[in-house]
Design a protein around this motif. Sequence first.
Motif, PDB file in Angstrom:
ATOM      1  N   ASP A  27       0.728  -1.585  -0.056  1.00  0.00           N
ATOM      2  CA  ASP A  27       0.291   0.157   0.065  1.00  0.00           C
ATOM      3  C   ASP A  27       1.260   1.168  -0.060  1.00  0.00           C
ATOM      4  OD1 ASP A  27      -2.240   1.771  -0.520  1.00  0.00           O
ATOM      5  OD2 ASP A  27      -2.627   1.634   2.115  1.00  0.00           O
ATOM      6  N   ILE A  28       2.250   1.184  -0.327  1.00  0.00           N
ATOM      7  CA  ILE A  28       3.228   2.306  -0.713  1.00  0.00           C
ATOM      8  C   ILE A  28       2.613   2.891  -1.843  1.00  0.00           C
ATOM      9  CG2 ILE A  28       5.317   2.803  -1.811  1.00  0.00           C
ATOM     10  CD1 ILE A  28       5.563   1.135   0.634  1.00  0.00           C
ATOM     11  N   LEU A  29       2.006   2.199  -3.190  1.00  0.00           N
ATOM     12  CA  LEU A  29       1.945   2.826  -4.080  1.00  0.00           C
ATOM     13  C   LEU A  29       0.708   2.259  -4.557  1.00  0.00           C
ATOM     14  CD1 LEU A  29       2.808   3.571  -7.570  1.00  0.00           C
ATOM     15  CD2 LEU A  29       3.215   1.002  -7.708  1.00  0.00           C
ATOM     16  N   SER A  30      -0.656   3.206  -5.049  1.00  0.00           N
ATOM     17  CA  SER A  30      -1.472   3.020  -5.652  1.00  0.00           C
ATOM     18  C   SER A  30      -1.585   1.694  -6.519  1.00  0.00           C
ATOM     19  CB  SER A  30      -2.895   4.533  -5.655  1.00  0.00           C
ATOM     20  OG  SER A  30      -2.179   5.166  -4.809  1.00  0.00           O
ATOM     21  N   SER A  49       4.732   8.667  -8.959  1.00  0.00           N
ATOM     22  CA  SER A  49       4.615   8.585  -7.788  1.00  0.00           C
ATOM     23  C   SER A  49       6.228   7.454  -7.172  1.00  0.00           C
ATOM     24  CB  SER A  49       3.348   7.769  -7.899  1.00  0.00           C
ATOM     25  OG  SER A  49       1.727   8.658  -7.545  1.00  0.00           O
ATOM     26  N   ILE A  50       6.022   6.627  -8.376  1.00  0.00           N
ATOM     27  CA  ILE A  50       6.839   5.645  -7.976  1.00  0.00           C
ATOM     28  C   ILE A  50       8.454   5.927  -8.282  1.00  0.00           C
ATOM     29  CG2 ILE A  50       8.569   3.410  -9.432  1.00  0.00           C
ATOM     30  CD1 ILE A  50       5.538   3.446 -10.567  1.00  0.00           C
ATOM     31  N   ARG A  67       4.556   4.970   3.379  1.00  0.00           N
ATOM     32  CA  ARG A  67       3.891   4.693   3.489  1.00  0.00           C
ATOM     33  C   ARG A  67       2.934   6.458   4.236  1.00  0.00           C
ATOM     34  NH1 ARG A  67       2.877   0.217   6.176  1.00  0.00           N
ATOM     35  NH2 ARG A  67       3.627  -1.470   4.875  1.00  0.00           N
ATOM     36  N   GLU A  68       3.397   6.369   5.234  1.00  0.00           N
ATOM     37  CA  GLU A  68       2.740   7.361   5.455  1.00  0.00           C
ATOM     38  C   GLU A  68       2.992   8.845   5.094  1.00  0.00           C
ATOM     39  OE1 GLU A  68       4.640   8.419   9.574  1.00  0.00           O
ATOM     40  OE2 GLU A  68       4.259   6.331   9.931  1.00  0.00           O
ATOM     41  N   ALA A  73       0.042  12.223   0.807  1.00  0.00           N
ATOM     42  CA  ALA A  73      -0.055  12.958  -0.052  1.00  0.00           C
ATOM     43  C   ALA A  73      -1.348  12.068  -1.339  1.00  0.00           C
ATOM     44  CB  ALA A  73       0.755  12.205  -1.475  1.00  0.00           C
ATOM     45  N   ARG A  74      -2.322  11.111  -0.548  1.00  0.00           N
ATOM     46  CA  ARG A  74      -3.840  10.727  -1.340  1.00  0.00           C
ATOM     47  C   ARG A  74      -4.368  11.668  -0.681  1.00  0.00           C
ATOM     48  NH1 ARG A  74      -2.315   4.497  -0.134  1.00  0.00           N
ATOM     49  NH2 ARG A  74      -0.643   4.202  -2.109  1.00  0.00           N
ATOM     50  N   LEU A  75      -4.556  11.388   0.517  1.00  0.00           N
ATOM     51  CA  LEU A  75      -5.589  12.875   1.484  1.00  0.00           C
ATOM     52  C   LEU A  75      -5.339  14.100   0.468  1.00  0.00           C
ATOM     53  CD1 LEU A  75      -4.932  12.167   4.818  1.00  0.00           C
ATOM     54  CD2 LEU A  75      -7.134  11.759   3.760  1.00  0.00           C
ATOM     55  N   GLY A  76      -4.024  15.079   0.060  1.00  0.00           N
ATOM     56  CA  GLY A  76      -3.805  16.119  -0.370  1.00  0.00           C
ATOM     57  C   GLY A  76      -4.072  17.021   0.255  1.00  0.00           C
TER      58      GLY A  76
END
Length: 123
Positions: A27-30, A49-50, A67-68, A73-76
């Motif tokens: 769960d590091i890479l979407s 992202s990679i 991961r954190e 970043a996903r939360l934006g």
Amino acid sequence: MTTLTPSQAAESLGVSAETLRYWERADILSPVGRDAGGRRVYTDGDLESIDVIKCLRETAMPIRTVREFVELARLGVGTELARLQMLRAHRERVLEDLRRQQDALEHIEHKIAHYEQITGWPR
């Protein structure tokens, strides 16, 4: 928009396809998109992202911390300060690692010069 197969993406970024799969499982890479046949396809955004993940890992950021960072970043919007603080702290660790490496290299250079002197090498 460019799309690449896992092997193409891995080759273009200098990582293994197994590493990409591991980062996805961890769960590091979407999760990446799939083509009509169900095979993974990597987009330009995935490659960016990679590239960030690769940089963080190459500088010894622990998987948990990566991961954190990725979760933030996903939360934006609204997480920029937290990400900035993480990167600043990581930069300090990297700089300290570089200082230790430089000190070790200087010691090695000194030893090489010593052994070259006593052996007469190189000729």
